[in-house]
Scaffold this active site. Structure first.
Site, PDB file in Angstrom:
ATOM      1  N   GLU A 130       0.827  -1.207   0.000  1.00 44.45           N
ATOM      2  CA  GLU A 130       0.000   0.000   0.000  1.00 44.45           C
ATOM      3  C   GLU A 130       0.864   1.262   0.000  1.00 44.45           C
ATOM      4  OE1 GLU A 130      -4.183  -0.592   0.497  1.00 44.45           O
ATOM      5  OE2 GLU A 130      -2.726  -1.028  -1.056  1.00 44.45           O
ATOM      6  N   THR A 183      -5.325   6.968  -5.636  1.00 40.91           N
ATOM      7  CA  THR A 183      -5.360   7.175  -4.188  1.00 40.91           C
ATOM      8  C   THR A 183      -4.413   8.299  -3.787  1.00 40.91           C
ATOM      9  OG1 THR A 183      -5.848   4.834  -3.881  1.00 40.91           O
ATOM     10  CG2 THR A 183      -5.119   6.040  -1.943  1.00 40.91           C
TER      11      THR A 183
END
Length: 308
Positions: A130, A183
């Site tokens: 991530e 993101t």
């Protein structure tokens, strides 16, 4: 004798769940990636196949590779792994595409080497994927993928994850308009400070949502699906957001909001019939606007990653 190869289903996830920015998430059942992970004598990790998306296969540029290397760095293993990734979750969709690859890799590797690591430790490794994808090592997608159901990241320092009860009749509807919201970009537009008034509202909703999930109080769940901090800013990036949310609630959804960083929009409903009705209402908005979309109706996946 331990297996030398494993094929796994890695679920898509909804993160934030309105009021729980970076701390709440849930796993979906009907959509996810598949991965094949096998042991090799050669040390390190190689991504030997990647279908469904145009993503890098170089180990250090792929979230599965980076997460896997984090696991290998913590374990004395005289060998390596080959990984095949069959992407069904579109990158930039807001339903945990990077998290599925990161968690699938470390979960499968852990199985193949005799399960020396706990789910909490696997979350830490997957968070490195991530970090590569978004610039921030957040756990709200990887935790539900690994634990299943709803999860709460109670703390990041030290990492503390709590699995939350999932009401039996809770279904999710997710619509993904065919635009990409990265993101990293959607994090960049967020404010770094909030007012005390907004904080109080948000804490109340997080507590209400957790209480509603444990007591299976669907009305309380619905009342708590409010975001006073992130949604007002991020929703600007999603065409038709307000209309989709309004139509979902008019069709019977308990509540609706942005899935992860968007552009996907989720709604939670009591029962599959209601969730399908909500799907039709959400679809109508994008049909009128003329934006292509994918739509998923799914129960909450209670187990997370599983062997196929």
């Amino acid at each position: 004798m331990q297996a030398s190869e494993i094929r796994v289903f890695c679920p898509a996830t909804i993160a934030n769940v309105s009021c729980g920015f970076d701390v709440l998430g849930l796993a979906l059942d009907s959509v996810g990636d598949e991965m094949v992970v096998r042991k090799t004598q050669e040390k390190g990790i190689k991504i030997i196949k990647l279908t469904g998306q145009d993503l890098p296969t170089e180990t250090l540029q792929n979230v599965a590779g980076v997460a896997g290397l984090a696991l290998l760095a913590a374990f004395d293993y005289n060998g390596g792994f080959e990984i095949e990734i069959y992407k069904k979750i579109k990158a930039g969709s807001g339903i945990g595409s990077s998290a599925a690859s990161s968690t699938g890799a470390v979960w499968a590797m852990n199985q193949l080497i005799g399960k020396p690591f706990t789910p909490l430790e696997l979350v830490k490794f997957a968070m490195e994927g991530e970090r590569l994808a978004s610039g921030v090592a957040h756990a709200d997608n990887v935790a539900p993928a690994l634990f299943g159901g709803f999860t709460l990241v109670r703390s990041y320092q030290p990492l503390d994850i709590v699995k939350i009860n999932t009401p039996k009749e809770l279904f999710a509807t997710v619509i993904h308009p065919q635009i990409e919201v990265k993101t990293s970009d959607s994090r960049r537009i967020l404010k770094t400070t909030i007012s005390l008034e907004d904080g109080i509202k948000q804490w109340g909703n997080v507590g209400g949502l957790i209480a509603g999930l444990f007591t299976e109080d669907y009305d309380l769940i619905g009342r708590s699906l409010e975001d006073h901090i992130v949604e007002p800013i991020r929703s600007i990036l999603i065409p038709g957001f307000d209309s989709v949310k309004q139509k979902a609630i008019e069709a019977g959804a308990l509540g609706s909001g942005i899935s992860g960083s968007g552009p996907s929009i989720f709604a939670l409903s009591k029962g599959e019939v209601a969730a399908k009705k909500v799907a039709n209402a959400m679809s109508e908005v994008y049909d009128k606007i003329g934006i292509d979309y994918d739509i998923h109706v799914s129960k909450v996946n209670a187990e997370g990653i599983k062997i196929l």
